[in-house]
Write a protein that holds these residues in place. Sequence first.
Motif, short mmCIF file in Angstrom:
data_model
loop_
_atom_site.label_atom_id
_atom_site.label_comp_id
_atom_site.label_asym_id
_atom_site.label_seq_id
_atom_site.Cartn_x
_atom_site.Cartn_y
_atom_site.Cartn_z
N LEU A 32 29.84 26.53 -31.39
CA LEU A 32 30.88 26.61 -32.41
C LEU A 32 30.82 25.49 -33.45
N PRO A 33 30.67 24.21 -33.08
CA PRO A 33 30.53 23.18 -34.11
C PRO A 33 29.30 23.40 -34.99
N ILE A 34 28.27 23.99 -34.41
CA ILE A 34 27.04 24.25 -35.18
C ILE A 34 27.27 25.39 -36.17
N LEU A 249 17.48 23.67 -31.90
CA LEU A 249 18.56 22.74 -31.59
C LEU A 249 18.90 22.83 -30.10
N LYS A 250 18.99 21.67 -29.45
CA LYS A 250 19.34 21.64 -28.03
C LYS A 250 20.36 20.53 -27.80
N PRO A 251 21.65 20.85 -27.88
CA PRO A 251 22.69 19.85 -27.60
C PRO A 251 22.50 19.23 -26.23
N ASP A 252 22.71 17.92 -26.13
CA ASP A 252 22.49 17.18 -24.89
C ASP A 252 23.71 17.31 -23.97
N GLU A 272 28.50 18.95 -31.84
CA GLU A 272 28.68 18.31 -33.15
C GLU A 272 27.46 17.47 -33.54
N ALA A 273 26.80 16.86 -32.56
CA ALA A 273 25.60 16.08 -32.85
C ALA A 273 24.49 16.98 -33.40
#
Length: 287
Positions: A32-34, A249-252, A272-273
Motif C-alpha cells: 500500500l505505501p508503494i 522491490l523487496k521490503p525488509d 515506505e522504504a
Amino acid sequence: MNASTEPSNKANSRLRIGLALGGGGARGLAHLPILDVFDKKGIRPAHISGTSAGAIVGALYASGMPAARIREWADSRIIAKEDKLGDILRKKHALKAIEFFDLSFDPSGLIKGERFLEVLGEALGVTTFEELQIPLSIVTSDFWSSEQVILDSGPILPAIRASMSLPGVFTPVQHQGRILVDGGGVNPVPHDILTDCDRVVAIDVMGNPGESNPEESPKLFRSVIGMFDIMQNTIIRQRRDANPPDLYLKPDIRGCDVLEFNKANSVYSKGEASAHELEHWLDSLTQ
C-alpha cells in the motif's frame, strides 16, 4: 464504481508500466505505501498482476480505489498490537476481523473465506474483471497438475479466493473443472506475465523470518508455513533470473507470518522504504 486519479505524468503517456504484486498474507500490506507513490504522481499502471495477497490488493487498486483508501479500509478491520481495549471497542469494524475466520469442517482447509469475500466484494464495487479500471491478471495454481492458471476475465471474487487458498489454511476452490489453490505455489511475484508492458515493477513482500535461535526447532504451524515460504522464495529467484523485471522491490519485512495482521504498522513502515525507491525510479523515467 470508485473514483480514481487520472494519469498526468509524461512518462505514463509514453510507457506502459506493468505492476506485479506478490503474495505474503499480512505482509501484503506493504504494497500500500508503494502503490501510494503511483497515486501521488498521477501514474496509472497499464496492467496489474497479483498472487494471493497481491491479488486482493491488486483487485482493489484496479477497481479505482486509491492506495490511501485501501489502507483505511484495511486498518478499520485490523486490531493492531498496540491498540488498547477501549480503542478496539470503539473501532467500527473491529468484530469484522473475527468474522473473517469462518471455520470449515472440510479436512482440506481450516477457513472457508466466504465472509471475507463478502466484505471485499462490497469494497470492490464490481463483480467482473471487465468492470475494472485497470486490466488485472490473477495467478492461481492447479493443485493436481501443478500448472499456473491465470484468471483475467469473468467473475473476480472466485479468482481472488482461489489465489489466496493457502493449502491447509483456506479450502481449495473448484473452478472450470480444476482444483485451484494459492498462486504462490507456481508464481509468487508474477512479473513475467506482464508481457504487454514496456517497463515492469515487481514487489516481493515475502520478507524474512526474523531473528531466531538456529538450534531451535520451529513449531508446527511455523514449520508448514516456513517450508511454503522457502519454496516460494526459490521460485521467485528462478523466475527473476530467467526474466528480470525493470525494478524489483523487496521490503525488509522481518518476523511477520501470513496471518499476523496485528503487525500492520511495522509492515507499513517497511513498505515506505521501498516506496522511496519506486519514487526515484519513476522520476528517472522522465529525465
